[in-house]
Design a protein around this motif. Structure first.
Motif, PDB file in Angstrom:
ATOM      1  N   ASP A  61     -14.977 -17.629  22.346  1.00  0.00           N
ATOM      2  CA  ASP A  61     -13.567 -16.898  22.334  1.00  0.00           C
ATOM      3  C   ASP A  61     -13.054 -17.104  20.623  1.00  0.00           C
ATOM      4  O   ASP A  61     -12.274 -16.193  20.423  1.00  0.00           O
ATOM      5  CB  ASP A  61     -12.655 -17.574  23.227  1.00  0.00           C
ATOM      6  CG  ASP A  61     -13.362 -17.633  24.600  1.00  0.00           C
ATOM      7  OD1 ASP A  61     -12.851 -16.618  25.466  1.00  0.00           O
ATOM      8  OD2 ASP A  61     -13.836 -18.419  25.084  1.00  0.00           O
ATOM      9  N   GLN A  62     -13.079 -18.157  20.100  1.00  0.00           N
ATOM     10  CA  GLN A  62     -12.505 -18.403  18.786  1.00  0.00           C
ATOM     11  C   GLN A  62     -13.350 -17.688  17.754  1.00  0.00           C
ATOM     12  O   GLN A  62     -12.617 -16.791  16.886  1.00  0.00           O
ATOM     13  CB  GLN A  62     -12.551 -19.826  18.279  1.00  0.00           C
ATOM     14  CG  GLN A  62     -11.672 -20.758  19.269  1.00  0.00           C
ATOM     15  CD  GLN A  62     -11.853 -22.258  19.081  1.00  0.00           C
ATOM     16  OE1 GLN A  62     -13.045 -22.798  18.893  1.00  0.00           O
ATOM     17  NE2 GLN A  62     -11.088 -22.921  19.174  1.00  0.00           N
ATOM     18  N   LYS A  63     -14.680 -17.516  17.861  1.00  0.00           N
ATOM     19  CA  LYS A  63     -15.375 -16.340  16.969  1.00  0.00           C
ATOM     20  C   LYS A  63     -14.986 -15.083  17.034  1.00  0.00           C
ATOM     21  O   LYS A  63     -14.759 -14.306  16.341  1.00  0.00           O
ATOM     22  CB  LYS A  63     -17.009 -16.522  17.323  1.00  0.00           C
ATOM     23  CG  LYS A  63     -17.626 -17.779  17.167  1.00  0.00           C
ATOM     24  CD  LYS A  63     -18.987 -17.555  17.609  1.00  0.00           C
ATOM     25  CE  LYS A  63     -19.653 -18.957  17.157  1.00  0.00           C
ATOM     26  NZ  LYS A  63     -21.010 -19.095  17.775  1.00  0.00           N
ATOM     27  N   GLN A  67     -11.504 -10.474  15.116  1.00  0.00           N
ATOM     28  CA  GLN A  67     -10.358  -9.607  15.256  1.00  0.00           C
ATOM     29  C   GLN A  67      -9.429  -9.804  14.256  1.00  0.00           C
ATOM     30  O   GLN A  67      -8.962  -8.695  13.566  1.00  0.00           O
ATOM     31  CB  GLN A  67      -9.871  -9.741  16.430  1.00  0.00           C
ATOM     32  CG  GLN A  67      -8.854  -8.734  16.849  1.00  0.00           C
ATOM     33  CD  GLN A  67      -8.352  -9.016  18.467  1.00  0.00           C
ATOM     34  OE1 GLN A  67      -7.250  -8.680  18.617  1.00  0.00           O
ATOM     35  NE2 GLN A  67      -9.311  -9.276  19.410  1.00  0.00           N
ATOM     36  N   ILE A  68      -9.042 -10.744  13.834  1.00  0.00           N
ATOM     37  CA  ILE A  68      -8.300 -11.269  12.607  1.00  0.00           C
ATOM     38  C   ILE A  68      -8.569 -10.725  11.269  1.00  0.00           C
ATOM     39  O   ILE A  68      -7.763 -10.084  10.510  1.00  0.00           O
ATOM     40  CB  ILE A  68      -7.641 -12.698  12.672  1.00  0.00           C
ATOM     41  CG1 ILE A  68      -6.811 -13.413  13.899  1.00  0.00           C
ATOM     42  CG2 ILE A  68      -7.088 -13.100  11.379  1.00  0.00           C
ATOM     43  CD1 ILE A  68      -6.997 -14.658  13.977  1.00  0.00           C
ATOM     44  N   LEU A 108     -11.034 -12.353  24.206  1.00  0.00           N
ATOM     45  CA  LEU A 108     -12.330 -11.935  24.682  1.00  0.00           C
ATOM     46  C   LEU A 108     -12.074 -12.198  26.336  1.00  0.00           C
ATOM     47  O   LEU A 108     -12.420 -11.412  27.148  1.00  0.00           O
ATOM     48  CB  LEU A 108     -13.410 -12.888  24.210  1.00  0.00           C
ATOM     49  CG  LEU A 108     -14.817 -12.808  24.782  1.00  0.00           C
ATOM     50  CD1 LEU A 108     -15.535 -11.381  24.694  1.00  0.00           C
ATOM     51  CD2 LEU A 108     -15.822 -13.661  24.508  1.00  0.00           C
ATOM     52  N   ARG A 109     -11.304 -13.279  26.616  1.00  0.00           N
ATOM     53  CA  ARG A 109     -11.137 -13.716  28.091  1.00  0.00           C
ATOM     54  C   ARG A 109      -9.642 -14.112  27.958  1.00  0.00           C
ATOM     55  O   ARG A 109      -9.234 -14.798  27.364  1.00  0.00           O
ATOM     56  CB  ARG A 109     -11.948 -14.877  28.510  1.00  0.00           C
ATOM     57  CG  ARG A 109     -13.572 -14.523  28.514  1.00  0.00           C
ATOM     58  CD  ARG A 109     -14.187 -15.730  29.098  1.00  0.00           C
ATOM     59  NE  ARG A 109     -15.607 -15.595  28.827  1.00  0.00           N
ATOM     60  CZ  ARG A 109     -16.064 -15.934  27.753  1.00  0.00           C
ATOM     61  NH1 ARG A 109     -15.752 -16.371  26.751  1.00  0.00           N
ATOM     62  NH2 ARG A 109     -17.686 -15.934  27.609  1.00  0.00           N
ATOM     63  N   THR A 139     -12.779 -10.443  36.157  1.00  0.00           N
ATOM     64  CA  THR A 139     -13.004 -11.685  36.998  1.00  0.00           C
ATOM     65  C   THR A 139     -13.712 -13.036  35.698  1.00  0.00           C
ATOM     66  O   THR A 139     -13.874 -13.882  36.160  1.00  0.00           O
ATOM     67  CB  THR A 139     -14.033 -11.481  37.979  1.00  0.00           C
ATOM     68  OG1 THR A 139     -15.158 -10.870  37.485  1.00  0.00           O
ATOM     69  CG2 THR A 139     -13.149 -10.655  39.144  1.00  0.00           C
ATOM     70  N   GLU A 140     -14.006 -12.471  34.481  1.00  0.00           N
ATOM     71  CA  GLU A 140     -14.546 -13.531  33.608  1.00  0.00           C
ATOM     72  C   GLU A 140     -13.577 -14.236  32.956  1.00  0.00           C
ATOM     73  O   GLU A 140     -13.734 -15.103  32.247  1.00  0.00           O
ATOM     74  CB  GLU A 140     -15.321 -12.733  32.481  1.00  0.00           C
ATOM     75  CG  GLU A 140     -16.587 -11.954  32.954  1.00  0.00           C
ATOM     76  CD  GLU A 140     -17.670 -12.825  33.162  1.00  0.00           C
ATOM     77  OE1 GLU A 140     -17.645 -14.065  32.783  1.00  0.00           O
ATOM     78  OE2 GLU A 140     -18.506 -12.502  34.397  1.00  0.00           O
ATOM     79  N   ASP A 141     -12.044 -13.815  33.241  1.00  0.00           N
ATOM     80  CA  ASP A 141     -11.159 -14.727  32.670  1.00  0.00           C
ATOM     81  C   ASP A 141     -10.923 -16.009  33.071  1.00  0.00           C
ATOM     82  O   ASP A 141     -11.535 -16.369  34.051  1.00  0.00           O
ATOM     83  CB  ASP A 141      -9.683 -13.685  33.235  1.00  0.00           C
ATOM     84  CG  ASP A 141      -9.514 -12.434  32.266  1.00  0.00           C
ATOM     85  OD1 ASP A 141     -10.127 -12.382  31.198  1.00  0.00           O
ATOM     86  OD2 ASP A 141      -8.491 -11.960  32.728  1.00  0.00           O
ATOM     87  N   TYR A 142     -10.236 -16.942  32.043  1.00  0.00           N
ATOM     88  CA  TYR A 142     -10.097 -18.080  32.648  1.00  0.00           C
ATOM     89  C   TYR A 142      -9.050 -18.350  33.482  1.00  0.00           C
ATOM     90  O   TYR A 142      -7.855 -17.574  33.346  1.00  0.00           O
ATOM     91  CB  TYR A 142      -9.709 -18.967  31.490  1.00  0.00           C
ATOM     92  CG  TYR A 142     -11.059 -19.113  30.315  1.00  0.00           C
ATOM     93  CD1 TYR A 142     -12.016 -19.892  30.475  1.00  0.00           C
ATOM     94  CD2 TYR A 142     -10.921 -18.597  28.938  1.00  0.00           C
ATOM     95  CE1 TYR A 142     -13.239 -19.613  29.712  1.00  0.00           C
ATOM     96  CE2 TYR A 142     -11.720 -18.539  28.023  1.00  0.00           C
ATOM     97  CZ  TYR A 142     -12.878 -19.106  28.417  1.00  0.00           C
ATOM     98  OH  TYR A 142     -14.108 -19.281  27.616  1.00  0.00           O
ATOM     99  N   VAL A 143      -9.108 -18.626  34.618  1.00  0.00           N
ATOM    100  CA  VAL A 143      -8.185 -18.712  35.841  1.00  0.00           C
ATOM    101  C   VAL A 143      -7.872 -20.107  36.208  1.00  0.00           C
ATOM    102  O   VAL A 143      -8.627 -20.974  36.185  1.00  0.00           O
ATOM    103  CB  VAL A 143      -8.808 -17.694  36.880  1.00  0.00           C
ATOM    104  CG1 VAL A 143      -8.689 -16.350  36.366  1.00  0.00           C
ATOM    105  CG2 VAL A 143      -9.848 -18.384  37.542  1.00  0.00           C
ATOM    106  N   GLN A 144      -6.570 -20.181  36.763  1.00  0.00           N
ATOM    107  CA  GLN A 144      -6.178 -21.303  37.523  1.00  0.00           C
ATOM    108  C   GLN A 144      -5.960 -20.662  38.913  1.00  0.00           C
ATOM    109  O   GLN A 144      -5.080 -19.739  38.850  1.00  0.00           O
ATOM    110  CB  GLN A 144      -4.858 -22.101  36.755  1.00  0.00           C
ATOM    111  CG  GLN A 144      -4.277 -23.073  37.879  1.00  0.00           C
ATOM    112  CD  GLN A 144      -3.073 -23.607  37.545  1.00  0.00           C
ATOM    113  OE1 GLN A 144      -2.925 -24.173  36.432  1.00  0.00           O
ATOM    114  NE2 GLN A 144      -1.946 -23.361  38.139  1.00  0.00           N
TER     115      GLN A 144
END
Length: 377
Positions: A23-25, A30-31, A263-264, A287-292
């Motif tokens: 995600d950081q890459k 993007q930056i 990305l997520r 559904t690939e997102d990080y979720v709680q």
């Protein structure tokens, strides 16, 4: 003079044991596109470049690629070390890097020299102040009374040679009084790390790092840009961004934020097991997102975590909110503990053990003891 203000990259960070490197890459790429599109005159990295003082090799490579690309674009970089960084490691090769326009803060030794830039309005001086603790500044200025973080930062600023006739920019990594925190940030007991915004009155723009929410403190030009990614579910509702600070003539600073698309995403989901596993519930979401996920079923779902990960592979946290958990206070209790200071937690422990609260004298002793431990850490 247009600066892209970034901070708290926390490269190499893991959130609930999930590596954020991919995600950081993605967000750093993007930056880079944004820097090129904005035709920025400089990029400020206000500390916590890495998540740990000794970062993993892959994290070092990610930052190396980012800085190298900026150097190839001819965009100067102004970076300071944060409380998560090793000041010595960040400062390694600083003189060599400066020849390519990458300026890294040295280990604090009492001198904070400026880098001079020029545009049609005249000179801009950029000062790099790494994260400093009272002990570090006290070691340099032994004759001065330095008992707090505010004393330390004020002393460091007072010993800078600031010319008020030109535009002055400071990159720093401290907690300024009145700013709002998130769960993913380190909290010092009793607000010992507080620094008053007035300490920075001599600067036209103060690019701060340390806090993960974009905000200004005191005045519009003393700003935290926040993290480029969400690193806790307390940030789930935030829109992450970079801050663009454009210095025109002396006293005229235009500030705006440019949103970033991860990305997520990091999201909270709530409902019964049947609701959150219904295709109609999730079919229009990533559904690939990080979720709680907070399940409201009265009974725990056997192997619920593994079953839910079939649909939500990046499920980070599963909680229950029902009659049982509300009665035990488990749902809110964990969040409350994360937001309490060491002094509050110690006070609760003391009261539990002794059936009475600490006296003022005992509280003062514990406060001072924790302060000394934090300084040495």
């Amino acid at each position: 003079m247009k600066f892209i203000h970034l901070s708290d990259l926390h490269i190499g960070k893991r959130v609930n044991e999930f590596s954020m490197l991919e995600d950081q890459k993605y967000i750093l790429a993007q930056i880079l596109e944004l820097v090129e599109r904005e035709r920025a005159d400089g990029v400020i990295l206000a500390g916590d470049l890495y998540d740990k003082p000794v970062p993993p090799a892959e994290a070092v490579r990610v930052l190396d690629v980012f800085l190298t690309r900026l150097a190839e674009m001819g965009v100067p970089v102004f970076a300071v070390s944060g409380n998560h960084d090793s000041a010595e490691r960040v400062a390694f090769g600083a003189q060599l890097f400066s020849s390519r326009g990458v300026y890294l803060s040295p280990v604090y030794d009492g001198k904070v020299e400026s880098i001079s830039l020029t545009d049609c309005f005249g000179e801009v001086r950029v000062y790099l102040l790494p994260f400093v603790k009272p002990a570090a500044v006290r070691h340099v200025f032994e004759s001065e009374e330095i008992d707090s973080y505010e004393d330390a930062v004020r002393t460091a600023v007072e010993h800078m040679e600031i010319d008020p006739s030109v535009r002055n920019v400071l990159a720093a990594h401290q907690f300024v009084t009145g700013a709002a925190r998130c769960e993913s940030e380190e909290i010092l007991v009793g607000g010992l790390d507080n620094v008053d915004a007035a300490v920075f009155d001599g600067f036209d723009y103060v690019a701060l790092g340390h806090l993960h929410s974009p905000q200004h403190v005191g005045r519009e030009t003393v700003r935290y840009c926040g993290t480029p990614l969400k690193y806790s579910f307390s940030e789930a509702e935030q829109e992450k961004s970079v801050t663009v600070a454009e210095l025109k003539k002396k006293g005229d600073v235009e500030i705006r934020r440019i949103p970033l698309k991860p990305l997520r995403d990091m999201r909270r989901i709530r409902g019964t097991y049947m609701e959150v596993t219904d295709r109609a519930f999730y079919q229009d979401t990533n559904t690939e997102d990080y979720v709680q996920i907070t399940l409201t079923d009265e009974e725990d779902v056997p192997d619920g975590l593994q079953k839910l990960r079939v649909i939500y592979p990046n499920l980070m946290r599963l909680e229950y909110d029902n009659r049982r958990t509300r009665e035990s206070g488990n749902v809110s209790g964990a969040c409350e503990v994360e937001q309490k200071s060491e002094l509050e937690l110690f006070g609760e422990f003391y009261e539990l053990q002794n059936n009475q609260a600490m006296s003022e004298k005992q509280e003062a002793f514990v406060r001072e003891l924790i302060r000394k431990v934090q300084e040495r850490g």
